[in-house]
Design a protein around this motif. Structure first.
Motif, short mmCIF file in Angstrom:
data_model
loop_
_atom_site.label_atom_id
_atom_site.label_comp_id
_atom_site.label_asym_id
_atom_site.label_seq_id
_atom_site.Cartn_x
_atom_site.Cartn_y
_atom_site.Cartn_z
N ASP A 37 -0.38 -15.01 -2.95
CA ASP A 37 -1.32 -15.94 -2.33
C ASP A 37 -2.70 -15.94 -3.00
N GLY A 38 -2.87 -15.07 -4.02
CA GLY A 38 -4.15 -15.01 -4.71
C GLY A 38 -5.23 -14.27 -3.96
N GLU A 39 -4.89 -13.69 -2.83
CA GLU A 39 -5.87 -12.99 -2.00
C GLU A 39 -5.47 -11.57 -1.67
N ASN A 40 -4.19 -11.36 -1.43
CA ASN A 40 -3.70 -10.09 -0.92
C ASN A 40 -2.52 -9.58 -1.74
N ALA A 41 -2.09 -8.35 -1.43
CA ALA A 41 -0.84 -7.85 -1.99
C ALA A 41 0.31 -8.65 -1.40
N PRO A 42 1.48 -8.65 -2.05
CA PRO A 42 2.61 -9.42 -1.52
C PRO A 42 2.98 -9.09 -0.08
N SER A 90 -10.38 -14.93 -9.86
CA SER A 90 -10.94 -14.55 -8.57
C SER A 90 -10.53 -13.14 -8.17
N LEU A 91 -9.32 -12.74 -8.56
CA LEU A 91 -8.87 -11.38 -8.24
C LEU A 91 -9.63 -10.34 -9.05
N ILE A 92 -9.96 -10.64 -10.29
CA ILE A 92 -10.79 -9.72 -11.07
C ILE A 92 -12.13 -9.51 -10.37
N CYS A 93 -12.73 -10.60 -9.92
CA CYS A 93 -14.02 -10.50 -9.23
C CYS A 93 -13.88 -9.69 -7.94
N LYS A 94 -12.79 -9.88 -7.24
CA LYS A 94 -12.55 -9.11 -6.01
C LYS A 94 -12.39 -7.62 -6.33
N CYS A 139 -5.36 -1.38 -0.23
CA CYS A 139 -4.55 -0.83 -1.32
C CYS A 139 -5.40 -0.03 -2.31
N LEU A 140 -6.56 -0.56 -2.67
CA LEU A 140 -7.39 0.12 -3.65
C LEU A 140 -8.08 1.34 -3.07
N HIS A 141 -8.26 1.37 -1.77
CA HIS A 141 -8.84 2.55 -1.14
C HIS A 141 -7.97 3.78 -1.42
N VAL A 142 -6.66 3.58 -1.37
CA VAL A 142 -5.72 4.67 -1.68
C VAL A 142 -5.85 5.10 -3.14
N ILE A 143 -5.94 4.12 -4.04
CA ILE A 143 -5.97 4.41 -5.48
C ILE A 143 -7.30 5.01 -5.91
N LYS A 154 0.83 -1.21 0.00
CA LYS A 154 0.00 0.00 0.00
C LYS A 154 0.86 1.26 0.00
N LEU A 155 1.98 1.23 0.70
CA LEU A 155 2.84 2.40 0.80
C LEU A 155 3.33 2.86 -0.57
N GLU A 156 3.77 1.93 -1.41
CA GLU A 156 4.27 2.32 -2.73
C GLU A 156 3.12 2.73 -3.64
#
Length: 330
Positions: free
Chosen positions: A214-219, A252-256, A227-231, A187-189
């Motif tokens: 992990d298919g769920e979160n950022a690394p 699944s990430l597209i759906c998320k 992360c997307l709240h910032v963007i 999120k920082l970057e």
């Protein structure tokens, strides 16, 4: 930025997506293809080494992706940074010139290809856009940290903005159509990228892509909701998504992401092989092969992705298969 420079309008990205039938095709793996042409890139600069030694190979690879049907070319600047070039003994002027070259070579390839096909009756190509690649801070470190987000306690928001600022300025002055922040691990970057776009008043559209292990979160382990709240607060970021993650994570990430943002979604996963950042080698995939990449790409499009391509270890044949499959369905 110079007032006399003509920038692409935000709607041009939307126009490209519309002309492409609702989903534009991004190009594929760059280093993979350079190596097929004999380039030696086992180096902290990675594919950016060719900007110094073999820029003609970079143009060749761009042309191969255009011929394969790519609607967007991503420049060879992912691993090209001013500190990285300085560490090789180059001057600041030379480093900035190489960053500029990364965009100009892509633009030259795009214009050459478009001039060759635009008057050919019945051609199926769109005039491609050029995205200037801005790799993460971890890519510069070349220690695999773009896949962990672990930059250490000394790396804060201001340090990340200072690291990216001049590179971003030089790349944009070179005249790309888009900015592509790639393999962002935390999120920082992401916040640093968003704030830089505002502070520099960038007038061309950008996308920010994360990876995921992990298919769920950022690394970093942070949720994509964080992360997307910032963007989502930025009107300068027009698309958000995932690059260089395994293909089986993508649907699944597209759906998320569709639940978390109204921005266009861009995905360009790797081939499914796993990069060992410390050993500097690829480990084979046990569950995915390039031969069925286009079948998954169709599902990604149907799930809502608007920009789809490939990352590491994908090739022009991957992109051709995606492009031809999409055209069959439009």
């Amino acid at each position: 930025m110079g007032k006399d420079k003509e920038y692409i309008t935000t709607s041009s990205l939307d126009d490209l997506i519309e002309k492409a039938g609702g989903c534009a095709v991004v190009d594929g793996g760059f280093a993979t293809q350079l190596e097929k042409h004999g380039a030696s890139i086992n180096d902290p600069l990675w594919s950016a080494l060719c900007l110094i030694n073999e820029p003609h190979l970079i143009k060749t690879v761009h042309l191969e992706y255009l011929e394969a049907g790519a609607d967007i070319l991503v420049s060879s600047s992912y691993q090209a940074t001013i500190p990285g070039f300085l560490s090789r003994g180059l001057s600041i002027e030379n480093a900035e010139s190489l960053l500029e070259k990364s965009v100009k070579v892509a633009v030259e390839a795009r214009d050459k290809f478009w001039d060759a096909v635009k008057n050919v009756p019945g051609h199926s190509y769109n005039r491609a856009l050029v995205a200037a690649s801005v790799g993460s801070y971890g890519a510069y470190l070349a220690d695999g940290s773009e896949y962990s987000g672990n930059y250490g306690p000394d790396v804060n928001l201001e340090k990340l903005k200072d690291f990216h600022r001049r590179r971003l300025q030089v790349l944009v002055e070179a005249g790309p159509d888009l900015i592509a922040f790639e393999t962002i691990p935390n999120k920082l970057e992401a916040q640093a990228c968003v704030e830089l776009l505002e502070e520099e008043n960038m007038e061309i559209p950008s996308w920010i892509c994360f990876s995921s292990v992990d298919g769920e979160n950022a690394p970093s382990g942070e949720s994509f909701k964080e992360c997307l709240h910032v963007i989502n607060k930025s009107n300068k970021v027009k698309a958000v998504g995932i690059n260089c993650a395994p293909p089986h994570f993508i649907e699944s990430l597209i759906c998320k992401f569709k639940e978390l943002t109204e921005k266009a979604i861009v995905v360009y996963p790797n081939s499914g092989e796993v990069w060992d950042g410390r050993a500097k080698r690829w480990l084979p995939s046990k569950c995915f092969g390039e031969e069925n990449f286009e079948l998954f790409a169709t599902r990604w499009r149907d799930s809502g992705a608007k920009l789809i391509g490939g990352c590491c270890r994908t090739t022009p044949s991957t992109i051709r298969a995606i492009s031809e499959t999409f055209k069959e369905r439009t």
